[in-house]
Design an enzyme around this catalytic site. Structure first.
Site, PDB file in Angstrom:
ATOM      1  N   ASP A  66       0.814  -1.211   0.000  1.00 31.23           N
ATOM      2  CA  ASP A  66       0.000   0.000   0.000  1.00 31.23           C
ATOM      3  C   ASP A  66       0.855   1.271   0.000  1.00 31.23           C
ATOM      4  O   ASP A  66       2.068   1.222   0.223  1.00 31.23           O
ATOM      5  CB  ASP A  66      -0.873   0.023   1.255  1.00 31.23           C
ATOM      6  CG  ASP A  66      -2.336  -0.267   0.943  1.00 31.23           C
ATOM      7  OD1 ASP A  66      -2.682  -0.346  -0.244  1.00 31.23           O
ATOM      8  OD2 ASP A  66      -3.116  -0.411   1.887  1.00 31.23           O
ATOM      9  N   TYR A 130       6.780 -10.076   6.605  1.00 38.70           N
ATOM     10  CA  TYR A 130       6.614  -8.644   6.845  1.00 38.70           C
ATOM     11  C   TYR A 130       7.155  -8.299   8.228  1.00 38.70           C
ATOM     12  O   TYR A 130       6.994  -9.066   9.187  1.00 38.70           O
ATOM     13  CB  TYR A 130       5.135  -8.244   6.772  1.00 38.70           C
ATOM     14  CG  TYR A 130       4.615  -8.086   5.359  1.00 38.70           C
ATOM     15  CD1 TYR A 130       4.688  -6.862   4.698  1.00 38.70           C
ATOM     16  CD2 TYR A 130       4.046  -9.169   4.687  1.00 38.70           C
ATOM     17  CE1 TYR A 130       4.205  -6.715   3.402  1.00 38.70           C
ATOM     18  CE2 TYR A 130       3.561  -9.032   3.391  1.00 38.70           C
ATOM     19  CZ  TYR A 130       3.647  -7.805   2.758  1.00 38.70           C
ATOM     20  OH  TYR A 130       3.170  -7.653   1.477  1.00 38.70           O
TER      21      TYR A 130
END
Length: 320
Positions: A66, A130
């Protein structure tokens, strides 16, 4: 249109990194939207025009991130078709050329490798990790080093109950329906994912924090799965932070997970994008460190004949 007579098409796997602050995510922004926002992919493909490929080069991104999210190491595949009589670029020359023509200083090509023509950077990935960075003891934005701004989530609280966070994270491990941690807009056809690892650990400390600022403490949250739902990591992070702050009990995380309700009072929170980093993308025996992938013309030990591996779960890339 088919390949030009005598031309050679080579497929490459490229690892790259970026600071996401200036971008509208990693994916390219097309059409009129480019006037107000640009993705990392736009810059990559702009640089690739200088390769003079017969067919325009398109990057197929492994893991979409994002706006504001960073990547220590993302990956993509691309095809370069050279004119008749011209040999394929070596991976080293390709990486150097892309870096030379990249027009944004916050993007860097790490390494490139030749891969088979049926290799797919998104579908072939067997693991994605992540990293989410937190800092506690930051009562005001100006108390955080300018070098750390937009690279972590500053919390006013002086401490976190890390033991409770680790207990809560255990409820997320394994194969579950993660609907409760999915944001609207996900292209995934299934919300079932397998979370292999969820850890909470102290960071040794930022090199950008001065000795007199020792009230600040940094923390790392890491999550590993083959793929993630849209904003799943940021939603899981927000819930674990709520546990660390005492707003939720560890057992409530299991209740939230089993509710499958993304609009619940607690799970609707999303951690800020700027604390999130895509840390690694792995490809079976290729590994996640670019140095472990095949070098020019040479196969890495155990190079799989068919790289479409471990696709029992939905073929949706890491969406964050």
């Amino acid at each position: 249109m088919g390949p030009a007579a005598g031309s050679v098409t080579a497929r490459y796997l490229v690892y790259f990194q970026y600071l996401g602050t200036d971008f509208n995510g990693v994916a390219a922004v097309r059409g009129s939207q480019r006037a107000v926002a640009v993705g990392v992919q736009n810059y990559l493909e702009e640089a690739a025009k200088r390769l003079n490929s017969v067919v325009p080069v398109k990057f197929t991104i492994s893991s979409r991130t994002d706006a504001g999210v960073h990547a220590l190491c993302n990956a993509a595949h691309l095809d370069v078709q050279r004119r008749s009589g011209q040999p394929p670029f070596s991976p080293e020359v390709l990486a150097e050329a892309l870096n030379a023509h990249l027009r944004h200083p916050a993007i860097r090509i790490l390494q490139a490798f030749r891969v088979p023509s049926d290799f797919h950077a998104r579908h072939a990935a067997t693991s994605r990790t992540y990293l989410y960075r937190l800092v506690t003891g930051c009562h005001r934005p100006d108390q955080l080093s300018v070098f750390e701004r937009n690279r972590c989530w500053p919390l006013r609280a002086g401490c976190l109950d890390v033991g409770a966070m680790r207990e809560a994270a255990q409820h997320l491990l394994g194969t579950h329906d993660f609907s409760a941690f999915q944001s609207a807009g996900s292209p995934a056809t299934s919300s079932v994912r397998t979370l292999r690892r969820a850890s909470v650990s102290p960071d040794p400390g930022s090199p950008f924090v001065l000795p007199q600022e020792n009230r600040l403490r940094f923390w790392n949250l890491e999550f590993e799965s083959q793929s993630f739902l849209y904003r799943q990591v940021r939603r899981m992070t927000a819930v674990l932070v709520a546990v660390g702050l005492g707003a939720l009990m560890p057992a409530q995380v299991k209740v939230i997970l089993e509710s499958r309700d993304p609009l619940g009072r607690h799970q609707a929170r999303v951690a800020p994008a700027h604390g999130l980093f895509l840390k690694s993308v792995l490809y079976g025996r290729l590994g996640g460190n670019p140095a472990s992938v095949q070098r020019e013309g040479k196969e890495a030990p155990g190079w799989p004949k068919n790289l479409q591996l471990e696709n029992s779960s939905p073929k949706v890339g890491g969406l964050e």
